[in-house]
Design an enzyme around this catalytic site. Structure first.
Site, short mmCIF file in Angstrom:
data_model
loop_
_atom_site.label_atom_id
_atom_site.label_comp_id
_atom_site.label_asym_id
_atom_site.label_seq_id
_atom_site.Cartn_x
_atom_site.Cartn_y
_atom_site.Cartn_z
N CYS A 10 0.92 -1.23 -0.15
CA CYS A 10 -0.01 0.07 0.11
C CYS A 10 1.05 1.23 0.23
O CYS A 10 2.05 1.28 0.30
CB CYS A 10 -0.79 0.12 1.32
SG CYS A 10 -0.12 0.14 2.93
N CYS A 13 3.06 1.64 3.16
CA CYS A 13 4.56 0.85 2.93
C CYS A 13 5.31 1.41 2.02
O CYS A 13 6.65 1.33 2.31
CB CYS A 13 3.93 -0.68 2.64
SG CYS A 13 2.84 -1.42 3.57
#
Length: 81
Positions: A10, A13
């Site tokens: 995502c 991250c």
């Protein structure tokens, strides 16, 4: 030093991985940065919430995105160990 960013891939991250690289570069710390998105691998570390940071096999954060100051502290501690 090997640093792994555990997460689904995502935006949080990805941004975390970019922040780690930026802080490591500014501190002149050599490291290998790996993004781990495989949920089986993530679960093997016992991580229940992502993003998480693993330094040399040890989970150091989980479930939040540390500030650059926190990242600098974590990297400096790991580099001196």
């Amino acid at each position: 030093m090997k640093i792994e960013v555990l997460g689904s891939g995502c935006k949080k991250c990805t941004n975390l991985a970019n922040d780690i690289q930026k802080v490591a570069d500014s501190l002149k710390i050599e490291m290998e940065l790996v993004k781990v998105t495989d949920m089986v691998e993530i679960a093997a570390y016992g991580v229940m919430s992502t993003p998480a940071i693993v330094i040399d096999g040890k989970v150091v954060t989980s479930g939040h995105v540390p500030s650059e100051a926190e990242l600098a502290l974590l990297l400096n501690q790991a580099n001196q160990a």
